[in-house]
Design an enzyme around this catalytic site. Structure first.
Site, mmCIF file in Angstrom:
data_model
loop_
_atom_site.group_PDB
_atom_site.id
_atom_site.type_symbol
_atom_site.label_atom_id
_atom_site.label_comp_id
_atom_site.label_asym_id
_atom_site.label_seq_id
_atom_site.Cartn_x
_atom_site.Cartn_y
_atom_site.Cartn_z
ATOM 1 N N ASP A 250 7.803 0.199 -21.650
ATOM 2 C CA ASP A 250 7.638 1.376 -22.484
ATOM 3 C C ASP A 250 6.233 1.583 -23.009
ATOM 4 O O ASP A 250 5.376 0.989 -22.439
ATOM 5 C CB ASP A 250 8.612 1.471 -23.640
ATOM 6 C CG ASP A 250 8.796 -0.043 -24.188
ATOM 7 O OD1 ASP A 250 7.640 -0.622 -24.695
ATOM 8 O OD2 ASP A 250 9.852 -0.571 -24.773
ATOM 9 N N LYS A 272 9.138 5.009 -25.348
ATOM 10 C CA LYS A 272 9.822 5.715 -26.502
ATOM 11 C C LYS A 272 8.807 6.121 -27.432
ATOM 12 O O LYS A 272 7.684 5.209 -27.476
ATOM 13 C CB LYS A 272 10.580 4.581 -27.322
ATOM 14 C CG LYS A 272 11.842 4.261 -26.546
ATOM 15 C CD LYS A 272 12.420 3.076 -27.488
ATOM 16 C CE LYS A 272 13.443 2.208 -26.704
ATOM 17 N NZ LYS A 272 13.746 0.918 -27.425
ATOM 18 N N GLY A 304 4.871 -6.387 -28.003
ATOM 19 C CA GLY A 304 5.033 -7.568 -28.986
ATOM 20 C C GLY A 304 6.187 -8.493 -28.457
ATOM 21 O O GLY A 304 5.983 -8.960 -27.569
ATOM 22 N N ASP A 305 7.132 -8.666 -29.276
ATOM 23 C CA ASP A 305 8.175 -9.705 -29.136
ATOM 24 C C ASP A 305 9.546 -8.768 -29.048
ATOM 25 O O ASP A 305 9.682 -7.969 -29.729
ATOM 26 C CB ASP A 305 8.209 -10.711 -30.317
ATOM 27 C CG ASP A 305 9.450 -11.617 -30.111
ATOM 28 O OD1 ASP A 305 9.048 -12.617 -29.625
ATOM 29 O OD2 ASP A 305 10.850 -11.369 -30.007
ATOM 30 N N MET A 385 6.422 0.743 -37.548
ATOM 31 C CA MET A 385 6.658 1.951 -37.323
ATOM 32 C C MET A 385 6.848 2.962 -38.469
ATOM 33 O O MET A 385 7.490 3.678 -38.810
ATOM 34 C CB MET A 385 8.233 2.124 -36.734
ATOM 35 C CG MET A 385 8.279 1.614 -35.498
ATOM 36 S SD MET A 385 9.854 1.302 -34.840
ATOM 37 C CE MET A 385 10.723 -0.047 -35.746
HETATM 38 N N1 SAH Z 1 8.632 -5.368 -30.545
HETATM 39 C C1 SAH Z 1 7.301 -4.937 -31.143
HETATM 40 C C2 SAH Z 1 7.576 -4.092 -32.277
HETATM 41 C C3 SAH Z 1 7.855 -2.528 -31.698
HETATM 42 S S1 SAH Z 1 8.336 -1.415 -33.012
HETATM 43 C C4 SAH Z 1 6.665 -5.943 -31.753
HETATM 44 O O1 SAH Z 1 6.976 -7.398 -32.061
HETATM 45 O O2 SAH Z 1 5.300 -6.176 -32.030
HETATM 46 C C5 SAH Z 1 6.684 -0.547 -32.744
HETATM 47 C C6 SAH Z 1 5.760 -0.832 -33.767
HETATM 48 O O3 SAH Z 1 4.957 -2.115 -33.835
HETATM 49 C C7 SAH Z 1 4.564 0.407 -33.796
HETATM 50 O O4 SAH Z 1 5.104 1.591 -34.753
HETATM 51 C C8 SAH Z 1 3.604 -0.460 -34.719
HETATM 52 O O5 SAH Z 1 3.915 -0.221 -36.250
HETATM 53 C C9 SAH Z 1 3.752 -1.864 -34.237
HETATM 54 N N2 SAH Z 1 2.977 -2.203 -33.281
HETATM 55 C C10 SAH Z 1 3.012 -2.599 -32.012
HETATM 56 N N3 SAH Z 1 2.193 -2.913 -31.346
HETATM 57 C C11 SAH Z 1 0.877 -2.579 -32.287
HETATM 58 C C12 SAH Z 1 -0.516 -2.572 -31.999
HETATM 59 N N4 SAH Z 1 -1.036 -3.081 -31.026
HETATM 60 N N5 SAH Z 1 -1.236 -2.428 -33.165
HETATM 61 C C13 SAH Z 1 -0.652 -2.093 -34.387
HETATM 62 N N6 SAH Z 1 0.712 -1.985 -34.564
HETATM 63 C C14 SAH Z 1 1.490 -2.313 -33.338
#
Ligand code: SAH
Length: 464
Positions: A250, A272, A304-305, A385
């Site tokens: 994504d 998304k 992320g995770d 988010m």
């Molecule tokens: N699974 C992901 C989160 C998904 S929700 C995790 O563990 O990080 C998506 C949100 O994650 C974004 O709206 C933002 O708030 C945050 N996010 C993800 N990557 C980011 C980044 N490199 N810098 C800042 N915020 C980030």
């Protein structure tokens, strides 16, 4: 080739070490790990070596080296800080054709010691032939990252089933192909993930129905790709990326990370964006099932995770219902990545003893959160988010009793070269947002720890 690499079986064999200092100590430990009976000749012993003696792990003659010390030893090491002693040991050993290693003096050696990657029973040895031990060590470090820690256990499994496989397949070629498939497929991955029993069962089944190999079943790996910087991938994520037939990813997954996959792997974007889902979640779930049933190795890459606001739970639920085998590989979540790269510790002995992760995603223009639970003294709040709902978040936190002066930080595209950090308060942040061009993905951190940014910031690519 300057040297012939060989592996000595020293189990229960007498080996001589001349020297009792720290350098000798390292050789002694290595010999003991390989099961050797170590005899040390040295006037004095360093503390660590003396301890081995007290524990009865080595024997010792206190004194300077004498050729009679050779006795019936199988290997000799000289590791004293006296060059003439080292040279003497070397000369005498060579005269008797005894294998001799003199630490840091390749010219005096009849064998050199490699850098070792120990995944027993698998052992990898790297040598620069004495030209540059540092180079060999660096190469060793790279190999360490490529060879999963549980490689040894995988070798153990192979050993266990070798005879059975030998009986099942008539030719060496067939056996080789069989093991190549097993050792590069899901059975190996199960071992690396510690699912030993599942791996054994799968291997038994694969052998029983040799036309029906486990690698032909397809499997889904739900992989956390971290917050953006490709260096923050896990070793396992990288390995699976390089095995994948299909990548399903994504928006948050960076191009640099996709570039690490095999060139010919199929790439499917199911990105998304808030309120603009390119593919509804149900269809993503179905897609994963379909690809696995087409016998593909599917890597579902998530920013992320996968288990932090990643809907990973829903995806594996469907896989489970459909009987598709899968694994989940954790990644560095945005909160950890952004905190580290912005110099904002999420907890701190003086400012925050707890931290909560909340979603700031708007549903019907309101954020449905238990605000009171979030607003606790000495607690850091992280909003994922939250950018679209930033003003609502600030308003609600103040409305529910938080001081308008509470520090708030926004981290845009954290951990990447485009990272930007904005610091304000619940009161000033809406104005800062209106006057800047802040875009997703952005993480929001609320709490006293945000003030530490000024002092602890270290990663500022925009200024570089
Ligand atoms: N699974 C992901 C989160 C998904 S929700 C995790 O563990 O990080 C998506 C949100 O994650 C974004 O709206 C933002 O708030 C945050 N996010 C993800 N990557 C980011 C980044 N490199 N810098 C800042 N915020 C980030």
């Amino acid at each position: 080739m300057d040297f012939l690499p060989v592996f000595f079986d020293v189990k229960g064999q007498p080996c001589l070490v001349v020297g009792g200092g720290a350098v000798a100590g390292r050789k002694i430990r290595l010999l003991l790990e390989a099961g050797a009976c170590v005899h040390v000749v040295a006037p004095q012993l360093a503390d660590a070596v003396a301890k081995l003696l007290r524990n009865g792990e080595i024997t010792h003659r206190a004194g300077v080296f004498d050729a009679r010390d050779f006795g019936d030893h199988m290997l000799v090491f000289a590791a004293t800080d006296d060059e003439s002693t080292n040279a003497l040991v070397s000369r005498e050993a060579k005269a008797r054709r005894l294998p001799i290693n003199v630490v840091d003096a390749p010219a005096l050696c009849s064998f050199v010691m490699p850098s070792i990657i120990d995944r027993s029973p698998v052992v990898v040895a790297v040598s620069s032939g004495g030209a540059s031990p540092v180079l060999a060590r660096l190469l060793r470090a790279r190999l360490e990252t490529l060879i999963p820690a549980s490689y040894g256990r995988l070798a153990g499994l192979v050993r266990e089933f070798r005879k059975t496989v030998q009986k099942k397949f008539a030719t060496t070629d067939e056996r080789r192909r069989f093991w190549e498939r097993v050792l590069q497929g899901p059975i190996a991955e199960m071992m690396f993930a510690g699912q030993e029993r599942a791996a054994r069962t799968a291997l038994e089944q694969t052998i029983a129905s040799s036309t029906h190999t486990a690698s032909a079943q397809g499997e889904v790996y739900l992989v956390g790709a971290g917050p953006g910087d490709p260096d923050l991938l896990t070793f396992r994520a990288l390995r699976l990326l390089q095995q994948a037939d299909v990548l399903v990813y994504d928006r948050l997954v960076s191009k640099q990370i996709l570039d690490l996959a095999r060139k010919d792997a199929e790439r499917i974007y199911v990105g998304k964006q808030a309120a603009d889902h390119v593919l509804p979640q149900e269809q993503i779930n179905e897609l994963l099932v379909r690809l696995a049933k087409e016998k593909k190795c599917v890597v579902r890459l998530k920013g992320g995770d996968p288990f932090v606001f990643g809907r990973g739970g829903e995806e594996i639920e469907t896989l489970m219902q459909e009987g598709v085998t899968f694994q989940v590989v954790p990644g560095i979540t945005a909160a950890s990545g952004c905190a580290a790269y912005s110099g904002i510790p999420l907890t701190h002995r003086d400012f925050a003893q707890s931290v909560v992760f909340a979603t700031g995603h708007l549903k019907d223009n309101s954020i449905d959160l238990n605000w009171r639970a979030l607003i606790q003294p000495h607690q850091t709040i992280v909003f994922y988010m939250g950018l679209t709902g930033l003003k609502v978040i600030c308003r609600e936190l103040i409305k529910h009793g938080m001081s308008p002066q509470t520090p708030m930080g926004l981290i845009e595209r954290g951990t990447t070269l485009d990272q930007k950090v904005y610091v304000g308060t619940l009161e000033t942040m809406p104005g800062i947002y209106d006057n800047s061009n802040i875009k997703a993905p952005t993480l929001i951190i609320v709490g006293a720890v945000v003030n530490l940014h000024e002092k602890l910031k270290w990663f500022e690519p925009q200024q570089g």
